[in-house]
Design an enzyme around this catalytic site. Structure first.
Site, PDB file in Angstrom:
ATOM      1  CG  HIS A 106       8.531  11.751 -25.153  1.00 38.50           C
ATOM      2  ND1 HIS A 106       7.174  11.778 -25.351  1.00 38.50           N
ATOM      3  CD2 HIS A 106       8.797  12.727 -24.236  1.00 38.50           C
ATOM      4  CE1 HIS A 106       6.631  12.708 -24.577  1.00 38.50           C
ATOM      5  NE2 HIS A 106       7.589  13.299 -23.882  1.00 38.50           N
ATOM      6  CE  LYS A 110       7.339  17.601 -13.886  1.00 39.01           C
ATOM      7  NZ  LYS A 110       7.386  16.389 -14.671  1.00 39.01           N
ATOM      8  NE  ARG A 146       2.551  17.520 -13.137  1.00 41.12           N
ATOM      9  CZ  ARG A 146       3.067  16.648 -12.305  1.00 41.12           C
ATOM     10  NH1 ARG A 146       2.702  16.655 -11.038  1.00 41.12           N
ATOM     11  NH2 ARG A 146       3.953  15.757 -12.704  1.00 41.12           N
ATOM     12  CE  LYS A 157       1.235  14.449 -14.872  1.00 44.14           C
ATOM     13  NZ  LYS A 157       1.056  15.046 -16.213  1.00 44.14           N
ATOM     14  CD  GLU A 182      -1.643  17.532 -16.399  1.00 46.66           C
ATOM     15  OE1 GLU A 182      -0.567  16.956 -16.124  1.00 46.66           O
ATOM     16  OE2 GLU A 182      -2.205  17.445 -17.487  1.00 46.66           O
ATOM     17  CD  GLU A 233       9.819  16.746 -22.400  1.00 47.00           C
ATOM     18  OE1 GLU A 233       9.301  17.740 -21.851  1.00 47.00           O
ATOM     19  OE2 GLU A 233       9.162  15.823 -22.903  1.00 47.00           O
ATOM     20  CG  HIS A 265       1.550  12.360 -26.484  1.00 46.53           C
ATOM     21  ND1 HIS A 265       0.856  12.613 -25.324  1.00 46.53           N
ATOM     22  CD2 HIS A 265       2.824  12.140 -26.111  1.00 46.53           C
ATOM     23  CE1 HIS A 265       1.676  12.555 -24.294  1.00 46.53           C
ATOM     24  NE2 HIS A 265       2.887  12.274 -24.735  1.00 46.53           N
ATOM     25  CG  ASN A 325       0.707  18.139 -20.712  1.00 48.46           C
ATOM     26  OD1 ASN A 325       1.618  17.390 -20.373  1.00 48.46           O
ATOM     27  ND2 ASN A 325      -0.438  18.180 -20.080  1.00 48.46           N
ATOM     28  CG  HIS A 353       4.012  16.775 -24.202  1.00 54.14           C
ATOM     29  ND1 HIS A 353       4.855  17.856 -24.157  1.00 54.14           N
ATOM     30  CD2 HIS A 353       4.665  15.755 -23.585  1.00 54.14           C
ATOM     31  CE1 HIS A 353       5.983  17.504 -23.523  1.00 54.14           C
ATOM     32  NE2 HIS A 353       5.889  16.241 -23.172  1.00 54.14           N
ATOM     33  NE  ARG A 356      -4.126  -1.967   1.725  1.00 54.69           N
ATOM     34  CZ  ARG A 356      -4.046  -3.149   2.318  1.00 54.69           C
ATOM     35  NH1 ARG A 356      -3.093  -3.375   3.204  1.00 54.69           N
ATOM     36  NH2 ARG A 356      -4.905  -4.083   2.046  1.00 54.69           N
TER      37      ARG A 356
HETATM   38  N1  GLY Z   1       5.601  15.577 -17.921  1.00 49.71           N
HETATM   39  C1  GLY Z   1       4.540  16.434 -17.557  1.00 49.71           C
HETATM   40  C2  GLY Z   1       4.229  16.416 -16.104  1.00 49.71           C
HETATM   41  O1  GLY Z   1       4.963  15.868 -15.316  1.00 49.71           O
HETATM   42  O2  GLY Z   1       3.225  16.948 -15.712  1.00 49.71           O
END
Ligand code: GLY
Length: 380
Positions: A278, A239, A253, A156, A249, A198, A264, A257, A260, A134
């Site tokens: 990427h 960041k 946040r 993430k 997000e 990035e 994508h 993107n 992206h 957990r």
């Molecule tokens: N790579 C985008 C984020 O971490 O929100």
């Protein structure tokens, strides 16, 4: 000075950037050679904890001995789980291998998972740590530029579903990030350049001063040394600031993107293969976001040209035509764009720009105008 805010000065070879999450702040240590001191950092943070290192075969060959020696010297009992390299490992099967490996190593709640590797390992190990017993705390030790400036920071984690990338996962913030910028020395040049997209993204989305600095120092960032560590620190600061104000997000946040949604779609259109990495897809996607913004009268054409010129000078692709091999037709790309998770109830949401360093979230973007734009951009 690359960033709008002053960078932290290096102390004992490391720059420390703090991610200020309420009640769960954590440090990102950035500098050359930090993997050889990772044991002491972990012992200071969590005395008595054991460490399970999750890594892939390639990274294990290059860095596992250094990390294991450092853990041993700090008196930390360690085990490891070694997975196959590559995106395919970010799967249910990969998750099973890592979770079962952690359980077999008798990892307990007060122990730590150490994710040693690029974005695949960081996402997979972070997600496994979030569910085993957990939730076990994770330390991220990113060894690719992309992971150092993006995926290891912000919590993430996840795996891919057969239905799409990153569709199964959790927010699981690390308790420490150790970014050894010398670990990037052994990366293939193409992978470094891909990660650089990035880095440029942070300038393009929110920091014109950083972008100007990159225009003159970009090559030094790739070749290593102080400029690289400064660029990683500036990216992590950017960041960290966004994550601290919007961890899950629900707002700002999404600015991360930039490039992206188009990117994508191109990545998916190229089959998530070596044809388009990427960061390369993000590079083209950012150029498309600037060009679309200019076409809509939101930013100047000069800014769009400036963004693309720098990315091209860094050896990154900037046009759809730069993707080798076949891509879906324009309607096929629009279908891929509509499947992207940044689509809310059918309306297209894009990150657009008012200029260099001035990204914003545009909701209800007209799909027909995007289709028309893409049709022309394919021929450019
Ligand atoms: N790579 C985008 C984020 O971490 O929100």
């Amino acid at each position: 000075m690359p960033a709008a805010s002053p960078l932290p000065a290096p102390e004992a070879g490391a720059r420390i950037v703090r991610v200020d999450l309420a009640g769960r702040p954590y440090d990102i240590a950035i500098g050359a050679g930090l993997l050889s001191g990772i044991g002491a950092r972990i012992a200071a943070l969590r005395p008595g904890a054991r460490v399970a290192v999750v890594t892939d075969r390639n990274v294990a060959e290059r860095h596992l001995a250094t990390v294991e020696t450092s853990l041993r010297e700090a008196g930390i009992a360690a085990s490891n789980v070694i997975v196959a390299p590559g995106e395919k490992t970010k799967s249910y099967a990969g998750l099973e291998q890592v979770t079962e490996g952690l359980i077999a190593a008798r990892v307990e709640r007060r122990d730590l998972v150490l994710a040693l590797g690029g974005g695949v390992v960081g996402d997979l190990a972070g997600f496994a740590a979030s569910v085993v017993r957990r939730g076990i705390d994770v330390v991220q030790a990113p060894t690719s530029l992309l992971a150092q400036v993006d995926s290891s920071v912000g919590g993430k984690t996840g795996i891919n579903s057969p239905q799409g990338k990153n569709l199964v996962g959790a927010f699981h913030q690390p308790v420490l990030v150790v970014a050894d910028t010398a670990a990037l020395d052994t990366l293939p040049a193409r992978e470094l350049r891909s990660g650089y997209a990035e880095v440029a993204k942070y300038g393009l989305l929110g920091d014109e001063a950083l972008f100007s600095w990159l225009e003159s120092k970009g090559r030094e960032v790739i070749s290593g040394g102080e400029a690289r560590a400064e660029a990683v620190a500036a990216s992590c600061m950017a960041k960290a600031a966004v994550v601290a104000r919007d961890e899950k997000e629900t707002g700002d946040r999404a600015l991360l993107n930039l490039g992206h949604t188009f990117g994508h779609a191109l990545e998916a259109g190229a089959g998530f293969s070596d044809r388009l990495l990427h960061g390369e897809a993000v590079s083209i996607g950012m150029c498309l976001a600037f060009a679309y913004s200019a076409r809509q009268g939101l930013c100047s054409g000069q800014d769009a040209v400036r963004a693309a010129r720098h990315l091209e000078a860094m050896g990154l692709p900037t046009r759809i035509a730069d993707v080798p091999g076949d891509l879906p037709d324009t309607d096929g790309l629009m279908t891929l764009i509509a499947q992207d998770k940044k689509v809310s109830r059918g309306a297209l949401t894009f990150i657009l720009v008012h200029g260099i360093g001035k990204a914003f979230i545009a909701k209800d973007v007209d799909a027909a105008s995007v289709r028309d734009f893409l049709e022309q951009a394919r021929a450019a």
